[in-house]
Each structure stands twice: as C-alpha cells, then as structure tokens.
Design a protein around this motif. Structure first.
Motif, PDB file in Angstrom:
ATOM      1  N   LYS A  48       0.901  -1.230  -0.075  1.00  0.00           N
ATOM      2  CA  LYS A  48      -0.039  -0.024  -0.154  1.00  0.00           C
ATOM      3  C   LYS A  48       0.735   1.334  -0.022  1.00  0.00           C
ATOM      4  O   LYS A  48       0.275   2.428  -0.310  1.00  0.00           O
ATOM      5  N   ARG A  50       2.102   2.401   2.736  1.00  0.00           N
ATOM      6  CA  ARG A  50       1.607   3.136   3.771  1.00  0.00           C
ATOM      7  C   ARG A  50       2.481   3.330   5.134  1.00  0.00           C
ATOM      8  O   ARG A  50       3.494   2.289   5.367  1.00  0.00           O
ATOM      9  N   SER A 135      -8.033  -0.862   3.781  1.00  0.00           N
ATOM     10  CA  SER A 135      -8.753  -0.799   2.420  1.00  0.00           C
ATOM     11  C   SER A 135      -7.510  -1.021   1.287  1.00  0.00           C
ATOM     12  O   SER A 135      -6.150  -0.848   1.627  1.00  0.00           O
ATOM     13  N   ASN A 137      -6.277   0.027  -1.458  1.00  0.00           N
ATOM     14  CA  ASN A 137      -5.780   1.027  -2.208  1.00  0.00           C
ATOM     15  C   ASN A 137      -4.548   1.402  -1.953  1.00  0.00           C
ATOM     16  O   ASN A 137      -4.070   1.205  -0.857  1.00  0.00           O
ATOM     17  N   SER A 143     -10.776   4.404  -1.914  1.00  0.00           N
ATOM     18  CA  SER A 143     -11.069   3.093  -1.463  1.00  0.00           C
ATOM     19  C   SER A 143     -11.546   2.243  -2.388  1.00  0.00           C
ATOM     20  O   SER A 143     -12.529   2.862  -3.299  1.00  0.00           O
TER      21      SER A 143
HETATM   22 MG    MG Z   1      -8.199   3.089   4.020  1.00  0.00          MG
END
Ligand code: MG
Ligand code: TXA
Length: 317
Positions: A48, A50, A135, A137, A143
């Motif tokens: 991700k 992230r 999620s 994405n 999302s």
């Molecule tokens: Mg999210």
C-alpha cells in the motif's frame, strides 16, 4: 496482474503461507494478510506504500475469536458487538499479549471488526488467525468498492483477489473507542452514529483532522481522486471554472454539463445509494479529459455525514 475469482481454498492457502489476498467486505475491499505474522503485516504496509504509524484493523468471524485478541470488552462495546456485528463497525479495544506491535503501530489498543460479507466470513471461518486488512488502495487514494478497483492499482503486487461483487455499503467502517464508560467515534463510516447512540446513549465524536497525526486515526488529506476537487455550490463554481473538462458530483440534482461529465449520487436522495456510489464516482472522474471535480455536500445527517467527511478529505490538499 492478479487473478480474480471466488476460490476460498486458494485464498486460504495463500494466506496460510504469509501471502496477501484482496478480499471483499460490505464496506470496501481489503488487502488481507495474517494479522499475527509480522512478515505478512510488513508486506501490507509495503504494497500500500503506507506509513507504519497508521495501524491496521484485524478482522475475524466471531466474538469468541475477538475475545482472544483483547484483554476485556467494556459493556458498551459488548452491546455494540452483539447488536451490530457482523457489520460496518470497528471497535478499539485493549489488546492482549502476542499481538504484533506492527499491527497496532505500537498502540495499546487493537482495532477489530467482524465484516458482513458471506465470502469473507467463510474465508475467516477457515483460518485460525485473524486477517489484517486495510482498504485495498495505494495509501492516500480512493478506497476500492469492486474487485476490479483492487486489480487496477494493486494487481501487479498481489496474486489473488476474491471477488464478492460490488460493496453493499461503500464506505469504510465507523470506528469507536472506549475510555472508561465513555464511547468515542474516531471515524465516521458505514454505521450511522444515530444507530450507535440508540444502543449505548450519547457518544463523543473526535475525528482526527491532523495532517501529521501524533495519535493515528485519520489523515486529513486522503481519498485523493488524483484531480483537484472543489467543494461547494456547483452553479457558482461552474461560473468560475467553466463547463469544459469538469466532473460534477451532485446529490439529487442535475447540472448543465455534458452527461458523461456528471454523476448524481442518488437521484432520489437516498443516502445508502449515494454511499455505494461515492468512491466509484471519484475514480470515474480520474481520467484524462477532466481537469477539476466539482462536488456539493449532502445534508449533514446519517450516512450524509460520512460521505461529506470523505468529500472534504478528497478536497483537502
Ligand atoms: Mg483506507
Ligand atoms: O471498513 C473498513 O474498516 C475497511 C475494511 C477493509 O474492513 N478497512 C479499512 O482499513 O478502512 P484502513 O486501514 O483503510 O483504515 C483503518 C483506520 C485507519 O485510519 C487507522 O489509523 C485506524 O483505522 N486504526 C487502526 N487501528 C487503530 C488503533 N489501534 N488505534 C487507532 N486507530 C486505528
């Protein structure tokens, strides 16, 4: 390219060997991996892109399994769990020993949820570990609410996506935490606050709007559709930017722009329908012939509040 299918056995064997799988839920699609396996969790953050200070939600299919992940369940949390799970609700509870710090970004609480989707419930029933699933994405983007959305942005990084059809809710879960006898909503989502308050009385709403979150929760700029999004009166904004190369997102109203350049989230003014359409619409306008998206706010009640929250974040730079 990932394979898209409904083979639960295949998903189980990938997850058991520490791989990631795209999974459907009623809210949005998740990027799932073994929540108790640090290597699998690391892969989730990597795929991700992230930051690791933004913790992940653990998904299971029964309250019995949730009990193994937490030290205790406060009364109000128990009431919500009994009444609203499976469903679009995530509870923040004190975590028990053995839960990787990487899952919770070092916080003392774990986010847990029982999703309401037949395919994922069957998948979870066949696993002896919970699934970490943010999620599916890339970090900061809209999302996904269909298997193809997961494929579009993460397909080159994972091998399998379970296809459970379009998401029936379309907004992420509502997140509720507990301090003593106080319940606090930390993210507006697919479960309406009104419904939560009917069960446990008044709740606080503390949505983290920070762009540099000391306490993780929600980053301000998020759900970015890849285009500038202008929020406000659409007629006024059309006068400013013109009617060419704009995408219009409205609610129970049509405007004087080309048909392919506008989406009415719900012609009949139904919040549930608007929720199912919002993320798909933001993706739809992420295309070469659009320079700017114009959107209007919904009434500030029920799911309208959560949709407005996503629109405001998509508009913030
Ligand atoms: Mg999210
Ligand atoms: O509906 C959903 O919740 C979806 C589906 C796949 O279940 N999942 C989802 O996950 O939206 P994600 O990672 O995109 O958003 C989870 C949010 C993040 O804002 C994160 O900061 C917050 O939950 N969160 C997770 N664990 C937390 C914790 N221990 N304390 C505070 N916030 C937490």
């Amino acid at each position: 390219m990932a394979q898209i299918g409904t083979d639960i056995g295949h998903a189980v064997s990938l997850l058991e060997s520490g791989e990631l799988v795209g999974i459907p839920t009623e809210t949005v699609y998740g990027l799932a991996g073994n929540a108790l396996n640090e290597e699998a969790i690391l892969k989730i953050y990597e795929v991700k892109d992230r930051p690791k200070f933004d913790p992940l939600i653990a998904h299971t299919n029964s309250i019995e399994k949730v009990k193994k992940l937490v030290t205790s369940i406060p009364d109000k949390a128990q009431t919500l769990a009994n009444e609203l799970w499976p469903g679009p609700l995530t509870l923040l509870l004190e975590k028990s020993g053995g839960i990787p710090d990487l899952l919770t970004s070092g916080l003392s609480r774990i986010a847990v949820r029982i999703p309401n989707h037949d395919l994922s419930l069957e998948l979870l029933a066949n696993l002896d570990f919970p699934l970490a699933a943010p999620s599916a994405n890339p970090f900061g983007y809209v999302s996904p609410t269909e298997a193809q959305h997961v494929e579009d942005h993460l397909g080159m990084k994972i091998s399998y996506i379970l296809d459970g059809g379009p998401c029936k809710v379309g907004l992420e879960s509502t997140i509720v935490g507990f301090e003593g006898d106080r319940a606090t909503v930390h993210r507006l989502g697919g479960k309406r606050i009104e419904e939560i308050e009917e069960l446990i009385g008044e709740v606080q709403v503390e949505i983290n709007q920070s762009s540099n979150p000391l306490a993780p929760g929600m980053l301000k700029s998020h759900y970015s559709p890849g285009k500038k999004l202008l929020l406000g009166d659409i007629d006024e904004n059309l006068e400013k930017v013109g009617i060419e190369r704009v995408g219009v997102i409205s609610f129970a109203k049509q405007y004087d722009v080309a048909k392919e350049n506008q989406v009415d989230l719900s012609p009949n003014g139904d919040f549930g329908e608007a929720a199912r359409n919002i993320f798909k619409t933001l993706r739809y306008f992420d295309r070469d012939d659009i320079d700017i998206i114009l959107a209007e706010l919904l009434p500030e009640e029920g799911l309208g509040r959560a949709i407005n929250d996503r629109l405001r974040r998509a508009a913030s730079e």
